[in-house]
Design an enzyme around this catalytic site. Structure first.
Site: not given
Ligand code: RIB
Ligand code: CA
Length: 323
Positions: A247
């Protein structure tokens, strides 16, 4: 590309760790003014230690790392009463990685103070790259509103147009602190939102990890050690994905090569109701509400182009020089 002054706000976390290594491999394009950490994928004590572990792994121990907010404004941090992120990121927050306890110093201020002081004294507008809960950013904006004029833009990982991940409504970062997300999205500061709709398209594979193994460098091997956690027997992944999702590195991919992404300037509203909707980002993709757009929301990414860029930058270690 003119060197970009940047503050990374993170909760390492496996994908945060890759985002940090991605950014740290680009000293000619990104000038990291500081790395501020926040609770999220683990307690604040763990995320600040993990950020320092990653800086040491990258051989950049002169970087400034700060400890930040240990909890959200109103809600209990879901990691307090959920194994959700520990399931995904492991008890260490960095999967099976065995990086030593860090020895580089933690910054003398807290994350919020560093963000405020840095923006107040900035000689040019600074980009903020929050990739965890938005508590630090929101606190800084509340404590010293005039710093907003020194923010070029906020390029964040969070939210989604469609299904959430921590629950059907909300993405994890916004769910951790809905009120903080609300403060940021009503701040008037330009926002680029990398939500789940685009980040879920960036999934690692064991083949890609093989590519890294062949690099044979300590950083590449550490990345393999960390991300192999997604491929352990009975690994718990996000709903609806087959591999480990990167992500957070999408924020850095956008900063380096915005042409890899497509999106739309739209109005986004954050739900702060104390219900299952808490942290939900409602994205007015078809401009039905007639409200002024407050974010550039991405929904497409050139995934092969992203991995080509990330792989090439990771291959630059160990020859990355301190800034
Ligand atoms: O939903 C994904 C996010 O939540 C990313 O930043 C991952 O590192 C978690 O923090
Ligand atoms: Ca994160």
């Amino acid at each position: 590309m003119k060197k970009l002054p940047l503050i990374m706000d993170c909760d390492p976390g496996l994908d945060d760790a890759i985002a940090l290594l991605f950014a740290l491999a680009c000293p000619d394009e990104i000038n990291i003014l500081g790395i501020t950490t926040v609770f999220g994928n683990g307690p604040a004590s763990q995320t600040q230690a993990n950020a320092r572990r990653i800086c040491e792994l990258a051989g950049l121990t002169d970087l400034k790392v700060f400890g930040g907010c240990p909890r959200s404004f109103f809600m209990r941090n879901p990691t307090n009463d959920s194994t959700y992120m520990a399931d995904i990121h492991g008890e260490t927050g960095l999967g099976g990685c065995k990086l030593a306890v860090p020895t580089m110093p933690l910054g003398p201020q807290d994350s919020v103070r560093f963000i405020i002081d840095t923006l107040l004294n900035a000689s040019e507008p600074v980009t903020l790259a929050p990739i965890g809960p938005l508590t630090n950013i929101a606190c800084a904006f509340i404590m010293e509103p005039k710093i907003k004029t020194n923010v070029k833009e906020i390029v964040l990982m969070g939210g989604s147009m469609g299904l959430g991940n921590i629950n059907p409504s909300a993405e994890y970062n916004f769910s951790c602190d809905p009120q903080a997300a609300y403060v940021v999205f009503t701040s008037g500061v330009p926002i680029v939102m990398m939500g789940l709709d685009v980040t879920r398209q960036i999934q690692t594979s064991e083949d890609w990890l093989q590519t890294l193994t062949k690099m044979g460098t300590p950083v590449a091997q550490a990345v393999v050690d960390m991300l192999s956690y997604f491929y352990r027997p009975n690994a718990i992944l996000e709903p609806g994905v087959k591999g480990g999702v990167l992500h957070d590195p999408n924020v850095i991919g956008y900063l380096l090569k915005p042409e890899l992404y497509k999106g739309r300037h739209v109005y986004v509203e954050i739900d702060v109701s104390p219900t299952i909707m808490a942290g939900r980002s409602t994205v007015d993709w078809y401009h039905k509400l007639g409200k002024e757009p407050n974010a550039l929301v991405m929904n497409q990414v050139n995934a092969p182009g992203f991995f080509e860029l990330l792989t090439e930058r990771l291959s630059r270690y160990p020859n990355v020089r301190a800034q």
